[in-house]
Motif scaffolding. Structure first.
Motif, short mmCIF file in Angstrom:
data_model
loop_
_atom_site.label_atom_id
_atom_site.label_comp_id
_atom_site.label_asym_id
_atom_site.label_seq_id
_atom_site.Cartn_x
_atom_site.Cartn_y
_atom_site.Cartn_z
N VAL A 57 17.84 17.78 13.77
CA VAL A 57 17.66 16.69 14.76
C VAL A 57 17.80 15.38 13.17
N PHE A 58 18.08 14.60 12.71
CA PHE A 58 17.96 14.50 11.39
C PHE A 58 17.96 15.42 10.58
N GLY A 59 18.97 16.04 10.09
CA GLY A 59 18.69 17.41 9.61
C GLY A 59 20.38 17.91 9.49
N SER A 60 20.34 19.06 9.01
CA SER A 60 22.04 19.66 8.82
C SER A 60 21.78 20.89 8.95
N VAL A 61 22.69 21.83 9.57
CA VAL A 61 22.95 23.30 10.15
C VAL A 61 24.08 23.79 9.88
N GLU A 62 24.27 24.90 8.75
CA GLU A 62 25.91 25.01 9.01
C GLU A 62 25.64 26.89 9.27
N ILE A 63 26.26 27.35 9.91
CA ILE A 63 26.30 28.67 11.21
C ILE A 63 27.67 29.09 10.18
N ASP A 64 27.95 30.20 9.38
CA ASP A 64 28.54 31.08 9.08
C ASP A 64 29.09 32.36 9.20
N GLN A 76 32.95 37.90 22.76
CA GLN A 76 32.20 36.87 22.52
C GLN A 76 31.52 36.43 22.44
N VAL A 77 31.30 34.54 22.16
CA VAL A 77 29.94 34.45 21.02
C VAL A 77 30.06 32.62 21.65
N VAL A 78 28.82 32.70 21.75
CA VAL A 78 28.99 31.41 21.96
C VAL A 78 27.73 30.42 21.35
N VAL A 79 28.60 28.78 20.57
CA VAL A 79 27.70 28.39 19.52
C VAL A 79 26.71 27.25 20.59
N LYS A 80 25.56 27.02 21.04
CA LYS A 80 25.47 25.54 21.32
C LYS A 80 25.27 24.81 20.79
N THR A 118 41.05 24.52 16.96
CA THR A 118 41.88 25.38 18.16
C THR A 118 42.35 25.94 17.84
N LEU A 119 41.47 27.96 17.69
CA LEU A 119 42.59 28.74 16.74
C LEU A 119 42.37 29.56 17.67
N ASP A 120 43.41 30.31 17.56
CA ASP A 120 44.15 31.35 18.59
C ASP A 120 44.91 32.48 17.63
N ALA A 121 43.85 33.79 18.19
CA ALA A 121 44.05 35.16 17.37
C ALA A 121 44.93 35.62 17.58
N ALA A 122 46.28 36.72 16.71
CA ALA A 122 47.36 37.42 16.99
C ALA A 122 46.68 38.33 17.92
N ASP A 123 45.37 38.96 17.59
CA ASP A 123 45.25 40.20 18.43
C ASP A 123 43.95 39.80 19.64
N PRO A 124 44.55 40.64 20.84
CA PRO A 124 43.76 40.02 21.76
C PRO A 124 42.85 40.32 21.82
N GLY A 125 42.44 41.75 20.82
CA GLY A 125 40.80 42.33 21.04
C GLY A 125 40.10 41.42 20.14
N ALA A 126 40.32 40.24 19.52
CA ALA A 126 39.55 39.92 18.16
C ALA A 126 38.38 38.83 19.46
N PRO A 127 37.57 38.61 18.18
CA PRO A 127 35.81 37.64 18.63
C PRO A 127 36.57 36.30 19.22
N VAL A 128 36.23 36.07 20.30
CA VAL A 128 36.61 34.56 21.22
C VAL A 128 34.51 33.27 20.87
N VAL A 129 35.21 32.67 19.40
CA VAL A 129 33.60 31.64 19.70
C VAL A 129 34.41 30.35 20.20
N TYR A 130 32.78 30.63 20.85
CA TYR A 130 33.17 28.88 21.37
C TYR A 130 32.07 27.79 21.37
N ILE A 164 24.04 31.94 20.20
CA ILE A 164 23.52 31.27 19.00
C ILE A 164 23.15 29.65 19.60
N HIS A 165 22.01 28.99 19.30
CA HIS A 165 21.46 27.80 20.26
C HIS A 165 21.14 26.40 18.94
N ALA A 166 21.80 25.97 18.08
CA ALA A 166 21.56 25.18 16.55
C ALA A 166 21.61 23.34 17.21
N TYR A 167 20.72 23.33 16.54
CA TYR A 167 19.32 21.88 17.05
C TYR A 167 19.20 21.10 15.18
#
Length: 234
Positions: free
Chosen positions: A127-134, A144-148, A181-193, A122-125
């Motif tokens: 510029v003189f504004g606000s973005v909320e990704i919940d 694995q999910v990457v938020v640029k 930084t957050l670590d999930a107890a479940d090794p199969g849980a998603p990882v958000v970068y 997911i790409h978030a930009y």
């Protein structure tokens, strides 16, 4: 040998063992000793002597000495919660270079939240504004999910459920880049970068308290079962 040098050679106790003991810690050890007495593992004199030592103990390490030869102490160690450390970077080839979705705010605001399917990138930009990704209620179809995130005179906020792993790589130029930084107890849980740069702006990533996402493996299995049923119905 110089006593001071001898003290320096003594091994340093683990940090957890050196923690000051609380009343709750003493009560926990006393309960274990009481059970050991009832089971016949300790005599009355041994129990009384150990309880006296528990009341005088100052640290957690001193408390553990009184129960280290009892089965309850070993069972407690075996069942202690262990956390899986997620990799600092996504697996090579797991996340595409092109975004699955763009969230853009130029002199405006943009919000992505609720029940939605999170892509791998997911790409978030802002510029003189606000973005909320919940992502606290999002459907995670990938582990694995990457938020640029790129913020120029703007603000980008990324929220994740408490039971996923969260990583951040980036910085700020006269701005702020902060990812909890957050670590999930479940090794199969998603990882958000959360990757990005803040130029005279702000980028923040942190968990949203009280929000949990279902196990990603359960979701994948549900999709497989659904596809299989459709195939069998043909």
């Amino acid at each position: 040998m110089d006593p001071q040098k001898q003290d320096l050679q003594k091994p340093t106790p683990p940090v957890s063992a050196a923690l000051r003991a609380s009343d709750a810690d003493r009560d926990r050890v006393a309960d274990i000793l009481r059970e050991a007495l009832a089971e016949g593992r300790l005599t009355a004199d041994e129990h009384a002597e150990r309880v006296e030592g528990v009341l005088a103990a100052k640290t957690v390490g001193e408390l553990d000495v009184f129960i280290q030869d009892l089965p309850a102490a070993h069972a407690r160690r075996e069942t202690a919660t262990t956390y899986t450390v997620a990799p600092n970077r996504p697996t090579a080839g797991a996340v595409p270079v092109d975004p699955d979705e763009n969230v853009v705010a130029v002199f405006s605001s943009a919000v992505r939240k609720g029940r939605w399917r999170a892509g791998r990138r997911i790409h978030a930009y802002a510029v003189f504004g606000s973005v909320e990704i919940d992502l606290s209620e999002a459907l995670f179809e990938y582990q694995q999910v990457v938020v640029k995130a790129i913020s120029v005179f703007g603000s980008i906020e990324v929220r994740v459920p408490e039971n996923v792993s969260l990583r951040g790589t980036g910085g700020g130029v006269l701005g702020n880049f902060e990812v909890h930084t957050l670590d999930a107890a479940d090794p199969g849980a998603p990882v958000v970068y959360v990757d990005g740069w803040a130029v005279l702006g702000n980028i923040e990533g942190r968990p949203r308290r009280g929000k949990l996402v279902a196990d990603i493996l359960d979701r994948v299995q549900h999709k497989i079962d659904k596809s299989l049923r459709k195939h069998l119905d043909r």
